[in-house]
Design an enzyme around this catalytic site. Sequence first.
Site, short mmCIF file in Angstrom:
data_model
loop_
_atom_site.label_atom_id
_atom_site.label_comp_id
_atom_site.label_asym_id
_atom_site.label_seq_id
_atom_site.Cartn_x
_atom_site.Cartn_y
_atom_site.Cartn_z
CG ASP A 90 29.91 100.59 45.46
OD1 ASP A 90 28.72 100.80 45.73
OD2 ASP A 90 30.82 101.39 45.72
CG ASP A 92 28.87 98.69 51.16
OD1 ASP A 92 28.28 99.59 50.53
OD2 ASP A 92 30.00 98.84 51.66
CG ASP A 117 35.80 83.63 47.83
OD1 ASP A 117 34.65 83.13 47.87
OD2 ASP A 117 36.82 82.97 48.15
CE LYS A 156 35.43 83.39 52.59
NZ LYS A 156 36.04 83.06 51.30
CE1 TYR A 192 28.36 97.47 56.01
CE2 TYR A 192 27.13 99.52 56.15
CZ TYR A 192 27.99 98.69 55.47
OH TYR A 192 28.49 99.09 54.26
C1 IPM Z 1 25.73 102.36 50.64
C2 IPM Z 1 26.79 103.23 51.26
C3 IPM Z 1 26.61 103.22 52.77
C4 IPM Z 1 26.82 101.80 53.25
C5 IPM Z 1 27.50 104.21 53.54
C6 IPM Z 1 27.33 105.62 53.03
C7 IPM Z 1 27.25 104.16 55.02
O1 IPM Z 1 28.05 102.81 50.87
O2 IPM Z 1 24.54 102.68 50.82
O3 IPM Z 1 26.08 101.38 49.99
O4 IPM Z 1 27.96 101.39 53.51
O5 IPM Z 1 25.84 101.08 53.37
MG MG Z 2 28.03 101.24 49.43
#
Ligand code: IPM
Ligand code: MG
Length: 351
Positions: free
Chosen positions: A246, A242, A218, A186, A135
């Site tokens: 999700d 990240d 993975d 990884k 990042y």
């Molecule tokens: C998160 C989001 C952010 C990230 C974006 C909005 C930059 O997806 O907080 O997970 O990738 O970290």
């Molecule tokens: Mg995110």
Amino acid sequence: MKICVMPGDGIGKEITPQAVRVLQALGIKAEYEEAPVGGEGYRASGHPLPEASLKLAKESDAILFGAIGDFSLDTLPRELRPEQAILGLRRELNLFANFRPALVYPELVHASTMKEEVISGLDLLIVRELTGDIYFGQPRAIHTLPNGEREGYDTMRYKESEIIRVAHVAFQAAQKRSKRLCSVDKANVLETMQLWREVVTAVAKEYPDVKVEHMYVDNASMQLLKNPKQFDVILTGNMFGDILSDAASMLTGSIGMLPSASLNEKNFGLYEPIHGSAPDIAGKNLANPLATILSAAMMLRYSFAMGAEADHIEAAVKKVLAQGYRTGDINEPGAKLVGTKEMGDAVIVAL
Ligand code: IPM
Ligand code: MG
């Protein structure tokens, strides 16, 4: 206490006021100051993280953040896109430790696409490193090769010190939970991740009471879907965190339920729901404010050492779910479908 409120874009403007109302209803004595960020920041002063907003954030005791993202600004140069607001805050305030709990409420078991026996009772915590990795690694660019072809590149890199400090945070979190930690990397392919594994293994020696496991990312993504209850604390880097967070959110039924805390060494924190700005439902009183309300609870617990008050908010959220209140994202037949503001009202009544 001074709380910097950054509603941001889209549904951010609807959900943060509900969290503020809940804090006020709880009698939290604080000064709330609002600052524009993201697309709002860009429109207000030409930058997603206006200087005045960053200044206010630095002067405050904690940040309550909504969401950022605005498709209509996606064609701007990268440094002006809404996402830079949150990335800039993480970097400028050194918010390296990101807590992303994923908790399945019994009432919402059916909101998940997963089978009940796989997810019921799930309670895991992802500790994501937030200020390093690909990042922020330099160099990065899109350049043109001698043959005229364009090439894009980013750099994954971690310093030992960056891995050590987040590892300590995660091990200490594990000590307060069920004393199990899974570090995700990884290491079979990437140098950076080999270092990650070596450093985490070394830090683990200081926490003999915590059972450590290492897993490739993975496999971890597969295990998260196959048998998520095997995990307690997951420690991982910025990019893998990240993605995995999700995925973990979907185990719980809705991304609209999950709060997060991003902390620096001094426990100064930014608190935000992990979902985005949801432009498709923005401005319609449809968004689920619970993730933001739960983020406010995390703020009380981590930044202000007000654990009892945080417990009250969490109990109130459980109660409204038990009472059958649902926003659209978690709705089910027979439930009481409510809007953003009405969900805030219900939490306040429950408090
Ligand atoms: C998160 C989001 C952010 C990230 C974006 C909005 C930059 O997806 O907080 O997970 O990738 O970290
Ligand atoms: Mg995110």
